[in-house]
Design an enzyme around this catalytic site. Structure first.
Site, short mmCIF file in Angstrom:
data_model
loop_
_atom_site.label_atom_id
_atom_site.label_comp_id
_atom_site.label_asym_id
_atom_site.label_seq_id
_atom_site.Cartn_x
_atom_site.Cartn_y
_atom_site.Cartn_z
N GLY A 1 -75.73 51.38 48.92
CA GLY A 1 -75.59 52.83 49.03
C GLY A 1 -75.51 53.21 50.49
N TYR B 1 -68.02 49.35 40.19
CA TYR B 1 -69.12 50.30 40.09
C TYR B 1 -69.47 50.66 38.65
CZ TYR B 1 -68.75 51.07 45.12
OH TYR B 1 -68.75 50.90 46.47
N TYR B 2 -70.77 50.83 38.43
CA TYR B 2 -71.31 51.29 37.15
C TYR B 2 -72.33 52.39 37.48
CZ TYR B 2 -69.14 46.92 35.78
OH TYR B 2 -68.23 45.91 35.59
N ASN C 1 -66.49 58.28 54.98
CA ASN C 1 -66.59 57.41 53.80
C ASN C 1 -65.68 57.86 52.66
OD1 ASN C 1 -68.31 55.40 54.70
ND2 ASN C 1 -70.16 56.38 53.96
N GLY D 1 -63.02 47.69 67.56
CA GLY D 1 -63.90 48.45 68.42
C GLY D 1 -64.04 49.89 67.98
N GLY E 1 -70.79 47.41 54.52
CA GLY E 1 -72.05 47.86 55.07
C GLY E 1 -72.08 47.90 56.59
N ASP F 1 -72.08 51.48 57.98
CA ASP F 1 -73.37 52.17 57.85
C ASP F 1 -74.32 51.74 58.96
OD1 ASP F 1 -72.31 53.21 55.44
OD2 ASP F 1 -73.10 51.50 54.31
N ASP G 1 -75.38 44.42 51.84
CA ASP G 1 -74.81 45.62 52.44
C ASP G 1 -75.66 46.18 53.57
OD1 ASP G 1 -72.98 45.32 50.43
OD2 ASP G 1 -73.08 47.38 49.72
#
Length: 306
Positions: free
Chosen positions: A38, A112-113, A177, A240, A264, A267, A303
């Site tokens: 997430g 995804y579920y 995102n 970069g 990930g 993030d 992630d």
């Protein structure tokens, strides 16, 4: 004793990731490793690892996966008191399928579920519990992303309330995102929603491909002209990043580090940059910190950073 009041609050969806133990099609995989995922939760964990007190506002199901996710937050030093427990809706999850690449790394494909999940029921009420109110009042920065408004109308309303709330001395950070699958059949609406949020942020993160898909350009200087409102604008690409603080512009190259899998990394990069801003680093220093933390995310198929 040091002040442990959370300086950052992250609003968004937590997921359980089931990552294939070996590269190959799902139908041949017998073993999967469980981990936390997430976007905002990944960022929260990376911020905590950088020494920034962090909390999450979210929702999980009253199930084993939900209890695993909140336990993981606590294990990484992230405050989970404002993560609501839904007695009916389940915790969302995804399965990560790994495909080998010619350079020795692996490419992750997510399945995804999450439909009808507890996190999809995020709403403005999620921000109004006594715990959430206190956390937000103490926050120097709140962070969210373009995934949250795509989850449901109520989740979009929660994000709108977060961004619209008075913010004396508090920054709003927004990571674009862009997830076209979440906006399927309403892509133009999604682009309009995310563009509006980008204009209203104090810190705006976007990858060049996402910026091209949503804003119609990936050129950093053109993006700065399109989005003069955010104090900080950070545009990333595999080689970069370019960051702006007002009119100041700094470019940087990604660190030369072994890549296992890249999901990930964005993030973690955002967390490093925000940690730099919150601790008073220069624009160049904040970018350097972002690159260092991102290299930790690409070192495994998880992630989030450890």
């Amino acid at each position: 004793m040091p002040d442990t009041t959370p300086r950052v609050v992250c609003l968004g969806e937590g997921l359980v990731a089931l990552v294939a133990a070996t590269a190959g099609p799902l139908e041949t995989c017998r073993t999967f490793h469980r981990s936390l995922a997430g976007a905002e939760w990944n960022t929260a964990i990376a911020l905590s690892s950088a020494g920034i007190s962090t909390a999450v506002v979210s929702r999980v199901g009253d199930d084993g996966f939900g209890r695993f996710l909140t336990a993981e937050l606590r294990a990484h030093g992230v405050d989970d008191q404002a993560v609501e427990i839904d007695p009916i809706a389940p915790t969302g999850l995804y399965v990560k399928e790994l495909s080998p690449r010619a350079d020795g790394a692996v490419e992750g494909t997510m399945h995804y579920y999450r439909a009808g999940s507890a996190a999809a029921a995020l709403s403005p009420a999620s921000l109004e519990s006594p715990v959430a109110v206190d956390l937000l009042a103490a926050a120097a920065l709140v962070h969210t992303s373009g995934i949250t408004p795509a989850l449901s109308p109520s989740a979009r309303a929660a994000q709108e309330a977060l961004v619209a709330a008075p913010r004396p001395g508090r920054l709003v950070s927004f990571d674009l995102n862009w997830r076209p699958a979440l906006w399927r059949g309403r892509e133009d609406e999604g682009r309009a929603v995310l563009t509006d949020l980008a204009h209203r942020a104090d810190v705006l993160f976007c990858t060049r491909p996402d910026a091209e898909a949503v804003f119609g350009t990936s050129a950093p200087d053109e993006l700065r002209a399109l989005f003069p409102e955010p104090r900080y604008l950070v545009v990333t690409h595999p080689a970069g990043a370019v960051a702006f603080d007002g009119a100041d512009r700094v470019g940087s190259e990604a660190l030369d580090a072994p890549v296992v899998e890249t999901i990930g990394a964005g993030d973690a990069f955002a967390a490093g940059f925000l940690a730099g801003v919150l601790t008073g680093l220069t624009l160049h220093g904040s970018l350097a910190r972002a690159h260092r933390i991102a290299t930790r995310a690409i070192a495994s198929t998880r992630d989030h950073v450890d």
